[in-house]
Motif scaffolding. Structure first.
Motif: not given
Length: 595
Positions: A84-86, A107-117
């Motif tokens: 899950t974390d991966f 819940g969006l904060l779980k995507f720790s490497k998100l750069e484009e939304l």
């Protein structure tokens, strides 16, 4: 979990990847080193082909994230990595478009490497900044339900470089105050297209504080319809490199240099010029009336009508041909003279004393209205050149934007006038007959009228040959109409030049002799009985052979007929006035500055 939340939609997209089902994940279909090859096992390359082949039943549209196909491939090669974390840290781009998302949850904060939304075409009305990952660099919110930026700017993502807010209801002064360097220090690209901003100087004053801004999109806002755009924007933002998708050249900057210093004189109002040119293809209304009687005299005239938004009665430009505003016709269409006068009075109230210049603080009170304009009337010809040019001044830029998006309706109208001899002409013609009969005393006596000279008789004949005509009320009818889209003017075009095609009109020929006879029978008593008419009809009905066929042809020729003609076309040009240089703007604004 609410199905309209962003995290719920993303989880649903991830589940659709089927990372644990065939051909991904572990299973009997997977051939390993320890397993014995069997009929049910597949090579790794074959499993990958099932994922990538468009004709495969296991192929999926994974355009919502560039990492999605790579994640499916990884589920075939190394399924043990998919914890899950991966997976959450694997995604750097998420494009959730038109999925009815209304809430951005934590819940969006779980995507720790998100750069484009990308969240275009959803139902988001608020942006809770605390739920956005701090790693975010690109945020696209086009076509949502944002009406304010208050909650969005409290603690914006510090690394954000691109912000897309187009097609949202943003227009207030508070929204403008939230677009400064205090909230967006790293912003490089900003898209505010198709919003509702009308105060151009205030918006540019806020955007000038953004130190890193290089690309800006403003087209589709009401203020872009004003003559000062884009010149005023180019000169007010010297750090800008690209405006509305076009690179700003050095020559363009030179032409508009100095406009920013004229901000106190610039009023955000639009000036639109509408030109009606040549009309071709109208059928000749008199082509089938060669055998028509002398009276009534029938005249036809044609004119073009259209509606346009205006603060006042349109100002006629200096053109060769005459063009007018048909107030009577407007009243017939439903706009009263009182409405037109009230709009004029409203405009006068907004003018600066002794100047005639619209006050920028009071232009918002000018009530723009849709007025119907009518060109001058022309008689029929194969090519009628109206050359009708009118300029419309509009201060309600928001209303003008809506009007242009709806488009313009153009109508060709025909006016028919019947002219009859005046009733007074019949009286002198009847009196001489009565006087002659009264004064006949014997054979040798001659009437004074009969002894008149031939010269007097010739004068009487001339008077009878050119009687005074009385016109009936004009009969108007619409020959056809066409809708002209003008949305391109809102999207950045300065001119719409179109040849309107109204299709093929049909020329209707009427039996004028029959109509005139009926009107005469209504006005004059019948001197003869109906026996002659009945006998004539009986004789015609008994006709045989060729004579009967000829009569049938005549009857058909006298009835209404429709003739297919070439399509009717109208030349129309709608142009938004734009300043081409600072010197041109200075010349136009100089009289206002002097006054």
């Amino acid at each position: 979990m609410n199905s309209n939340t962003l995290s719920a939609v993303i989880e649903k997209q991830i589940n659709h990847l089927c990372l644990t089902d065939f051909p991904c994940g572990y299973g009997s279909w997977r051939k390993t080193k320890d397993s014995t090859g069997g009929a049910e096992t597949e090579e790794t390359d074959a499993l990958l082909d099932l994922l990538s082949c468009p004709h495969s039943p296991w192929w999926q549209d994974v355009s919502w994230s560039p990492q999605a196909p790579a994640l499916r491939k990884l589920a075939v090669l190394s399924p043990e990595c998919l914890h899950t974390d991966f997976m959450y840290s694997y995604f750097t781009t998420l494009r959730i478009v038109d999925k009815a998302v209304s809430v951005i949850d934590d819940g969006l904060l779980k995507f720790s490497k998100l750069e484009e939304l990308v969240l275009s075409a959803n139902k988001i009305s608020e942006i809770p900044v605390e739920n956005l990952p701090s790693t975010l660099k690109i945020l696209e919110l086009r076509a949502n339900r944002l009406s304010a930026l208050n909650s969005f700017t409290s603690c914006s993502p510090p690394r954000l470089q691109y912000l897309g807010l187009s097609s949202n209801s943003l227009s207030s002064h508070r929204d403008i105050s939230n677009l400064t360097d205090r909230h967006w220090p790293q912003l490089v690209c900003l898209d505010l297209s198709d919003c509702e901003f009308q105060n151009q100087p205030a918006l540019l004053s806020a955007l000038s504080t953004l130190p890193s801004l290089k690309t800006l999109v403003l087209e589709g806002n009401p203020f872009t319809l004003a003559p000062s755009y884009p010149g005023f924007t180019v000169d007010s933002l010297p750090q800008l490199s690209c405006l509305d998708g076009s690179w700003i050249s050095a020559e363009e900057r030179h032409r508009f240099r100095g406009l920013a210093k004229m901000s106190d004189l610039i009023v955000d109002q639009a000036s639109a010029t509408v030109n009606v040119g040549r009309v071709k293809g109208l059928p000749d209304p008199l082509s089938a009336d060669e055998n028509a009687p002398d009276f009534p005299v029938v005249t036809y005239s044609y004119f073009i009508t259209y509606e346009f938004l205006s603060d006042q009665t349109p100002a006629t430009l200096d053109v060769n041909s005459e063009s007018n505003f048909d107030t009577e016709h407007v009243t017939e269409e439903g706009s009263s003279d009182a409405d037109l006068q009230s709009n004029k009075n409203c405009l006068r109230a907004t003018l600066k004393p002794d100047t005639g210049v619209l006050n920028s603080e009071e232009t918002c009170h000018v009530a723009a209205h849709v007025s119907r304009h009518s060109t001058s009337k022309l008689t029929w010809s194969e090519c009628m050149d109206f050359s009708d040019t009118h300029m419309f001044i509009v201060s309600d830029l928001g209303g003008l934007k809506k009007f242009l998006n709806q488009g313009l309706n153009l109508t060709i109208e025909e006016e028919k006038v019947l002219s009859w001899p005046a009733a007074s002409e019949d009286i002198p013609a009847a009196k001489p007959n009565r006087n002659v009969k009264e004064k006949k005393g014997g054979k040798g006596k001659e009437s004074p009228i009969k002894s008149g000279s031939n010269k007097d008789k010739s004068k009487d004949k001339k008077k009878k040959s050119v009687p005074e005509l009385v016109q009936d009320a004009p009969i108007r009818r619409s020959l056809g109409s066409v809708h002209i889209p003008l949305g391109s003017l809102v999207k950045g075009d300065h001119k719409v030049d179109v040849l309107c095609d109204l299709g093929a009109l049909h020329a209707e020929s009427e039996d004028l002799g029959k109509k005139i006879k009926e009107e005469k029978e209504d006005k004059e008593p019948k001197r003869r009985g109906g026996s002659d008419t009945r006998q004539k009809n009986t004789a015609l009905s008994k006709g045989k052979g060729k004579g009967k066929k000829d009569h049938e042809v005549d009857v058909q020729a006298d009835s209404s007929v429709s003739v297919q003609l070439e399509p009717v076309t109208v030349e129309l040009t709608v142009k938004l006035e734009k300043w081409q240089s600072a010197s041109e703007a200075h010349q136009l604004l100089l009289p206002h500055q002097t006054s």
